[in-house]
Design an enzyme around this catalytic site. Structure first.
Site, PDB file in Angstrom:
ATOM      1  N   TYR B 414       0.900  -1.143   0.229  1.00  0.00           N
ATOM      2  CA  TYR B 414       0.040  -0.092   0.040  1.00  0.00           C
ATOM      3  C   TYR B 414       0.700   1.075  -0.045  1.00  0.00           C
ATOM      4  O   TYR B 414       1.667   1.483   0.697  1.00  0.00           O
ATOM      5  CB  TYR B 414      -0.754   0.069   1.267  1.00  0.00           C
ATOM      6  CG  TYR B 414      -2.178  -0.452   1.249  1.00  0.00           C
ATOM      7  CD1 TYR B 414      -3.008  -0.639   0.097  1.00  0.00           C
ATOM      8  CD2 TYR B 414      -2.709  -0.846   2.584  1.00  0.00           C
ATOM      9  CE1 TYR B 414      -4.341  -1.172   0.229  1.00  0.00           C
ATOM     10  CE2 TYR B 414      -4.143  -1.215   2.556  1.00  0.00           C
ATOM     11  CZ  TYR B 414      -4.852  -1.302   1.254  1.00  0.00           C
ATOM     12  OH  TYR B 414      -6.164  -1.836   1.203  1.00  0.00           O
ATOM     13  N   GLU B 415       0.371   2.363  -0.543  1.00  0.00           N
ATOM     14  CA  GLU B 415       0.646   3.691  -0.523  1.00  0.00           C
ATOM     15  C   GLU B 415       2.112   3.750  -1.015  1.00  0.00           C
ATOM     16  O   GLU B 415       3.022   4.492   0.021  1.00  0.00           O
ATOM     17  CB  GLU B 415       0.475   4.302   0.910  1.00  0.00           C
ATOM     18  CG  GLU B 415      -0.781   4.300   1.460  1.00  0.00           C
ATOM     19  CD  GLU B 415      -1.563   4.963   0.777  1.00  0.00           C
ATOM     20  OE1 GLU B 415      -1.297   5.837   0.173  1.00  0.00           O
ATOM     21  OE2 GLU B 415      -3.129   4.924   0.953  1.00  0.00           O
ATOM     22  N   GLY B 416       2.735   3.165  -1.770  1.00  0.00           N
ATOM     23  CA  GLY B 416       4.141   3.205  -2.042  1.00  0.00           C
ATOM     24  C   GLY B 416       4.759   1.771  -1.597  1.00  0.00           C
ATOM     25  O   GLY B 416       4.854   1.991  -0.289  1.00  0.00           O
TER      26      GLY B 416
END
Lengths: 533, 533
Positions: B414-416
């Site tokens: 997630y999220e990078g």
């Protein structure tokens, strides 16, 4: 890209080990070309017949309907093909329909099969364990009756050990066996976590059940071993049934059954009260086989990740070219090779012991818990790296990467948890076989200058811990075993890299980047007893 | 047994950080007793309202039916309770219906909520991100219209970034936005992996969508940010829909949606072509929040494993008393504490920055990728140890242990991805902020004599790698970040253990047994460029 598994196995068995010479001593001579050809054929079977159904079989899973476990649609035809191709009998005695090849060949075939679909491969893997058990402990009459249908894979075999109150501690087993007065026994009790315990695939299922005779002493010395078929010789159903199947994070296509025995008819295998010893004599082979499951998962995860990383373009180039992705792929390759070579060392020991080679039995005893625990830990880790290489797609089941990780997670638990393996190595075996262990470590240390330091540190830790208190040894066992795996696996990979240029980069990566983990785990192992929590 | 999470959070915020003084400076004074009481109440809500439905919600999962995502039965009532209790607005501006408390309080509440059910908690977590985004980038009019329903959790918010061809590389986004001539825009394109993108729970869903305007330059400088509601102010459905939900190994109760925008009506948020910058300004908070998910999974896994190990008897005593099980439980506790303290350092920095404290912003920038990556790796690892403590029962879903592991595995992506985090730390931030990083490391090194050596090694590596070639830095990034996590997390745990006897054993365990991992990862980071594979 990774050397294809069949090629890597053939390389190891002919250029690192001399399986041609060993097989000749065993009376079943195989030339290097035969070995490569058999492994190529096994790989072809695994890729073309087993692997294509893996994701769909996982999605379908199993269901218990009116006492019958329904397995995924493709499995019946697949088992037929497996039977027809004769893979089940690779290492089984020729007298009972097998091919009598070295155990190392069977191990290699199972790495390839597990790598294609672990759920499916678990059935033949347990059947192979049942064959092993009968070869060593059955009477001549039993062998003649029970081996041929197992060797042909017409029947499948199970190991019925665990009960709800008796997991790692088998001495508290409660299942009872009562003589029926006609030479047979009636078995009653409940067993849990029985892999492939009930299924709609095999003609019959032969359960190997640990139970207590009426006059049995308490504890582990009062357990006997019985063979109970699902279908009796006269065609009647035996008084045993599947009471439920477990909902699990992985191996969805492999039923994990609760088996209920209600005065089921069975026959004694081996001596009364010696069942645990008989079961444990096959346990070594089973533990090795579970370690090899880890190798198979490593290999498949690496192949999938390499293919994805070569294909997926971000910022104008395949992600395989980004240094952090390249790092993950290199780790996956290096660990896969090292784990495979470590597991083959043990597999070849089985053949060397059978050929009467001095020291092979002792080496096998030391390697078995290391292969079981280290290779299965690496299986989970490499599968997790495989997910990471895929990014978001790795967490979507379509990629197949997550399934490997979910499936692989059972292996550190199966056949004695990895904690049990670590205690077996450090508490049970090391004090009795310290010189043999030190010789193993020295061998690894001599394989490359980078290994000298870590091997010496491992040897020092072994000398210290072989004489440690039970509390200190218990707290040290798991990190000690892990360190041993990094050093011994690294030793094999270094030897392989030294003679095979295609493995040089993976070898260098392992020695420079991964081997320091051994030192960290040894520091942990030497930290002394646990403080009270 | 582990210190209860709410107590550990309150301890950290009052005795390691001075949140009472900081909150007073922020104009929302909280006394130590207030902090403890709020966290106790959040823990009670998490345990009594959220956690009981976790296993069942996972089993039920989500389904897409005629364009509507059906969520597990209990979730509608749960969201009502979450709304009524006001947890969504803990850190939101009072002007828009929030409570205006420090960000560290929100972080703590989310640790507890995630720990109770990650699938559910993801919805308010993303809504909190949307609130953050609007607070910093919305016009006054937008804030007045859009913030109140998000702050009350009547609406949920999503982040629509990824497209099939644009994952880690957002510069290649293709979704288009065309002005409608009336001040609005029409958005067209396909977004994937949209968490809670469609659902039957919230009154409305506000999508934050990255898209290109007609005159946009190519690359990341041509991306703008738009807000697109599912239901328009006049009650019409907007021209956007869910095209499918993903089949995933975990977070089954949280729909991961493909969202299709077909000339959907949207409004611009922030400046044209500056959407990526706006999205990234909230990304820090989101990355920290994902790191905290790892902490929550650590904590729940530890609580479950402790309870099982105290209860499960083998060989006449609870398995918690066996040294190898005790080792696993100690590792789980120690890592959980360290990860929590590390994440709170970053959370408190958000408040310190808001209070105008010099250096807080820079510290936060360095800590964010470490918290995101290190805490999420630990989440998976600790959850896996939790399975292992349960033995065979851990691989059966009924125990709840496997679910934590399956759920936790998304967080490193997630999220990078964690690889992106490592590059952000080592390649982007370290060269610009080396002195600030060295100060952080020195602080950790000063917290205990056992940390001096590892901290010095980390500082040496940082000095070397801050000036390394892109190839060397890229290959070093992930192990370097991991080492930093062990050292900085260890520093916090050492400081906590020094003043709180209840944490002394976990602190000693971490420093003696786990900290050597930092050294191994640094050796790996310093091994130079990758050899060609």
């Amino acid at each position: 890209m990774m050397m294809p598994p069949a090629e890597a196995l053939a390389f190891a068995l002919t250029r690192l080990h001399d399986l041609p010479a060993l097989s000749a001593r065993l009376g079943t001579p195989l030339e290097a070309g035969d070995i490569a050809a058999i492994l190529e054929e096994a790989a072809r079977f695994a890729e073309e017949r087993i692997a294509p159904g893996r994701v769909e079989a996982d999605r379908t899973g199993c269901a218990l309907e009116n006492g019958v476990v329904r397995t995924p649609p493709g499995y019946a035809a697949l088992l037929e093909e497996w039977r027809a191709a004769g893979w089940q009998g690779v290492a089984a005695p020729e007298a009972h329909g097998g091919q009598g090849l070295p155990h190392a060949m069977l191990t290699s075939v199972f790495e390839l099969a597990t790598s294609a679909d672990m759920s499916f491969a678990l059935m033949p893997m347990l059947t192979a364990g049942a064959i092993e058990l009968l070869v060593h402990h059955a009477s001549e009459d039993q062998a003649a009756r029970l081996l041929p249908p197992l060797v042909s894979a017409a029947w499948n075999g199970t190991m019925c050990l665990t009960e709800p109150q008796a997991g790692s501690d088998l001495s508290s087993i409660r299942t009872r066996a009562v003589p029926d007065g006609a030479g047979g026994y009636r078995i009653s009790g409940q067993k849990i976590y029985i892999t492939w315990g009930e299924n709609d695939l095999a003609e019959n299922t032969l359960h190997f059940v640990l139970a207590r005779l009426p006059d049995a002493p308490a504890g582990s010395r009062g357990i006997s071993l019985f063979a109970c078929p699902k279908v009796l010789p006269d065609g009647r159903r035996n008084a045993l049934r599947c009471g439920g199947i477990e909902r699990k994070p992985g191996i969805h296509a492999c039923p994990t059954c609760t088996m209920i025995f209600e005065e089921a008819e069975g026959e004694l295998v081996g001596e009364p009260h010696r069942g645990l010893a008989a079961m444990f004599s096959m346990m070594n082979a089973a533990r090795l086989a579970v370690g090899v499951e880890g190798v198979g998962q490593c290999a498949r995860a690496t192949l999938l990740a390499e293919a994805y990383a070569a294909d997926r373009v971000q910022g104008g180039r395949p992600i395989a070219e980004y240094p952090d992705v390249a790092r993950m792929l290199s780790e996956m390759r290096a660990v896969t090779h090292a784990a495979r070579l470590l597991s083959l060392d043990a597999a070849v020991c089985i053949d060397r012991a059978r050929a009467g080679e001095a020291g092979a039995e002792g080496r096998l005893a030391l390697l078995t818990p290391i292969v079981k625990a280290w290779c299965t830990e690496r299986g989970v880790e490499v599968a997790s790296l495989g997910i990471q290489v895929h990014g978001g797609a790795g967490y979507v089941e379509d990629s197949g990467a997550a399934q490997l990780w979910r499936d692989a997670r059972i292996a550190p638990i199966y056949e004695g948890t990895n904690g049990i393996q670590a205690m077996d190595l450090l508490v049970r075996k090391l004090p009795r076989a310290l010189p043999e262990f030190l010789a193993l470590v020295e061998e690894a240390g001599a394989s490359d200058p980078a290994l000298r330091g870590p091997a010496e540190a491992l040897a020092r830790a072994a000398r210290h811990l072989a004489a440690a208190s039970p509390e200190e040894a218990g707290a040290a066992a798991a990190p000690f075993l892990d360190a041993a795996g990094w050093v011994l696996g690294g030793g094999w990979l270094a030897r392989a890299a030294a003679i095979e240029p295609a493995l040089a980069a993976d070898g260098a990566f392992f020695l420079r980047r991964l081997l320091p983990r051994a030192g960290a785990r040894l520091e942990e192992a030497l930290a002394g007893e646990m403080a009270p929590a």
